[in-house]
Design a protein around this motif. Structure first.
Motif, PDB file in Angstrom:
ATOM      1  N   UNK A 126       6.954   6.250  -0.575  1.00  0.00           N
ATOM      2  CA  UNK A 126       7.256   5.031   0.179  1.00  0.00           C
ATOM      3  C   UNK A 126       6.140   4.010  -0.001  1.00  0.00           C
ATOM      4  N   UNK A 127       6.511   2.764   0.213  1.00  0.00           N
ATOM      5  CA  UNK A 127       5.546   1.674   0.215  1.00  0.00           C
ATOM      6  C   UNK A 127       5.404   1.176   1.643  1.00  0.00           C
ATOM      7  N   UNK A 128       4.283   0.529   1.928  1.00  0.00           N
ATOM      8  CA  UNK A 128       4.041  -0.081   3.228  1.00  0.00           C
ATOM      9  C   UNK A 128       3.382  -1.439   3.014  1.00  0.00           C
ATOM     10  N   UNK A 162       0.840  -1.185   0.000  1.00  0.00           N
ATOM     11  CA  UNK A 162       0.000   0.000   0.000  1.00  0.00           C
ATOM     12  C   UNK A 162       0.880   1.242   0.000  1.00  0.00           C
ATOM     13  N   UNK A 163       0.250   2.406  -0.078  1.00  0.00           N
ATOM     14  CA  UNK A 163       0.955   3.677   0.040  1.00  0.00           C
ATOM     15  C   UNK A 163       1.521   3.799   1.452  1.00  0.00           C
ATOM     16  N   UNK A 171      -3.007  -3.942   9.853  1.00  0.00           N
ATOM     17  CA  UNK A 171      -1.768  -3.386  10.378  1.00  0.00           C
ATOM     18  C   UNK A 171      -0.913  -3.005   9.180  1.00  0.00           C
ATOM     19  N   UNK A 172      -0.459  -1.747   9.142  1.00  0.00           N
ATOM     20  CA  UNK A 172       0.421  -1.272   8.086  1.00  0.00           C
ATOM     21  C   UNK A 172       1.804  -1.044   8.671  1.00  0.00           C
ATOM     22  N   UNK A 173       2.830  -1.465   7.946  1.00  0.00           N
ATOM     23  CA  UNK A 173       4.220  -1.305   8.364  1.00  0.00           C
ATOM     24  C   UNK A 173       4.982  -0.553   7.288  1.00  0.00           C
TER      25      UNK A 173
END
Length: 138
Positions: A11-13, A4-5, A124-126
């Motif tokens: 950046x990517x997440x 994802x954005x 959850x996004x990292x």
């Protein structure tokens, strides 16, 4: 998981959609290869739809798993910093190929895991993970 954005432009997440049952486990395991022996902490940005603890695991040179837990609030991206000194040997899991009996040696990390600890369904996004150099990084 999906890409994802990320927290910053360009950046990517990684997005981990989870549905954790009480007493269960879910997480995202990465096979990696890097040296954290000169680092004092790892840092990343995270966000979640279900606030609570996230367990971060590192597999050391001897394939022994060490864990630390951090709180991640819901909503916006949050900076997370985990001192390497806060990681402890995982009391519940020892990989089959682990060679216990050694102090934690992060000179050759071979795995990293992120596992939500709050029962329920969420995301959850990292963001990108970095190592912070400094004293006490062994």
């Amino acid at each position: 998981f999906t890409v994802e954005k990320g927290p910053e432009k360009g950046q990517k997440a990684l997005r981990l959609a989870f549905d954790l049952k009480a007493g269960g486990f879910c997480g995202l395991w990465h096979n990696v290869s890097f040296d954290l022996s000169k680092a004092s902490a790892i840092a990343f940005r995270a966000k979640t739809t279900l606030p609570g603890e996230v367990q971060v695991a590192l597999k050391d040179r001897w394939n022994v798993q060490y864990v630390a837990k951090v709180g991640v609030p819901s909503g916006n991206w949050t900076e997370v910093k985990i001192p390497l000194s806060s990681f402890v040997k995982d009391p519940y899991y020892t990989p089959d190929n682990a060679q216990p009996g050694h102090p934690m040696d992060l000179s050759r990390v071979s795995g990293m895991n992120f596992g939500p600890q709050v029962p329920g369904a969420g995301d959850l996004w990292l963001g990108p993970i970095t190592a912070e150099e400094g004293p006490g990084g062994k």
